[in-house]
Write a protein that holds these residues in place. Structure first.
Motif, short mmCIF file in Angstrom:
data_model
loop_
_atom_site.label_atom_id
_atom_site.label_comp_id
_atom_site.label_asym_id
_atom_site.label_seq_id
_atom_site.Cartn_x
_atom_site.Cartn_y
_atom_site.Cartn_z
N LEU A 208 0.93 -1.21 0.19
CA LEU A 208 -0.02 0.05 -0.19
C LEU A 208 0.86 1.50 0.08
O LEU A 208 1.68 1.37 0.75
N ASP A 209 0.74 2.02 -0.89
CA ASP A 209 1.33 3.42 -0.80
C ASP A 209 0.83 4.50 -0.11
O ASP A 209 -0.35 5.13 -0.27
N ILE A 210 1.24 4.59 1.32
CA ILE A 210 0.73 5.32 2.30
C ILE A 210 1.08 6.65 2.08
O ILE A 210 0.27 7.55 2.43
N ASP A 211 2.27 6.89 1.44
CA ASP A 211 2.70 8.24 1.34
C ASP A 211 1.48 9.01 0.29
O ASP A 211 1.34 10.25 0.71
N LEU A 212 1.09 8.35 -0.60
CA LEU A 212 0.08 9.04 -1.67
C LEU A 212 -1.10 9.32 -0.61
O LEU A 212 -1.76 10.29 -0.79
N ILE A 213 -1.61 8.48 0.19
CA ILE A 213 -2.83 8.60 0.98
C ILE A 213 -2.65 9.74 1.96
O ILE A 213 -3.47 10.65 2.05
#
Length: 255
Positions: A208-213
């Motif tokens: 999961l791309d947490i930075d984008l969220i």
């Protein structure tokens, strides 16, 4: 004149939340006249209740518990009265409704949990407490229409050539929803976008791309256009895959 130390700064979105609840109280008085004793209770749920309300991006979620339910004609009348009272606030109103048995209407499991945990009372003739949805209830719900509808929207945005102004709110929500899905899947709770980002940072799901969220959350917090995040739209495809993997391997959650 108050000294500087005595002046309290009030965050604009908190002022907006107060104004939203004030509008909802005035609106519900009109709805009471229309529905009479059929209306058992009216409540704020959503971000104006559990936190993270944003003037630009939040809906105003109002939950109605009635004796026997609402007809489509009655719902249309309630929505029309909301817009008549205030075009700005009325257009944000999203109505959740059910009967006293919580057996019909529009009141999904997570919104039922929000009602049980966070509801702000606007009026109440009788307090109805439905059975609390279990973690498995929440997971079964999430892996159905909510995930399918979000995934379809994510794929559409990933393939889009440009972000239309009318789609900015939907795009930002699409970026944020993986965090919300993971939060509710892991906890069985309804929380804010801030809660969701905090949890996935602490217990990151695989791929999961947490930075984008987190960048989408910052955009929401400052009520900015999400156009600067449109170049990351194809990352939504891997976000769909990450959520699907989490749902498929629910017994092996991140710790």
């Amino acid at each position: 004149m108050l000294p500087p130390c005595a002046i309290t700064h009030v965050e604009p979105n908190e002022l907006a939340r107060t104004a939203a609840i004030d509008f909802a109280r005035r609106l519900v008085r009109h709805w009471q006249e229309a529905l009479g004793t059929e209306l058992l209770g009216a409540y704020i749920i959503g971000s104006a209740a559990h936190g993270g309300f944003n003037l630009r991006y939040s809906d105003l979620d109002i939950a109605l518990v009635t004796a026997a339910g609402l007809s489509p004609q009655a719902l249309d009348r309630l929505r029309s009265e909301a817009v008549a009272l205030s075009v700005d606030w009325g257009s944000k109103v999203s109505v959740f409704w059910t009967n006293r048995h919580f057996s019909l209407g529009r009141f999904p499991p997570l919104d039922r949990i929000d009602y049980l945990d966070h509801a702000v009372v606007l009026m109440e003739r009788e307090r109805i407490r439905p059975p609390r949805p279990t973690l498995e209830d929440v997971r079964q719900y999430l892996r159905g229409a909510p995930f399918a509808n979000w995934a379809d929207g994510a794929r559409n945005f990933a393939a889009a050539g440009r972000l239309e102004p009318k789609d900015r709110k939907a795009y930002l929500r699409t970026l944020l929803y993986p965090g919300r899905f993971c939060y509710s899947w892991m906890t069985g709770l309804m929380g804010s976008n801030d809660d969701a980002v905090a949890l996935v940072n602490e217990r990151p799901p695989a791929r999961l791309d947490i930075d984008l969220i987190a960048r989408a959350l910052k955009c929401r917090q400052i009520a900015a256009d999400p156009d600067v995040l449109f170049s990351a739209r194809r990352t939504l495809l891997s976000q769909v895959d990450a959520c699907a993997s989490l749902f498929a391997d629910g017994n092996n959650l991140p710790r």
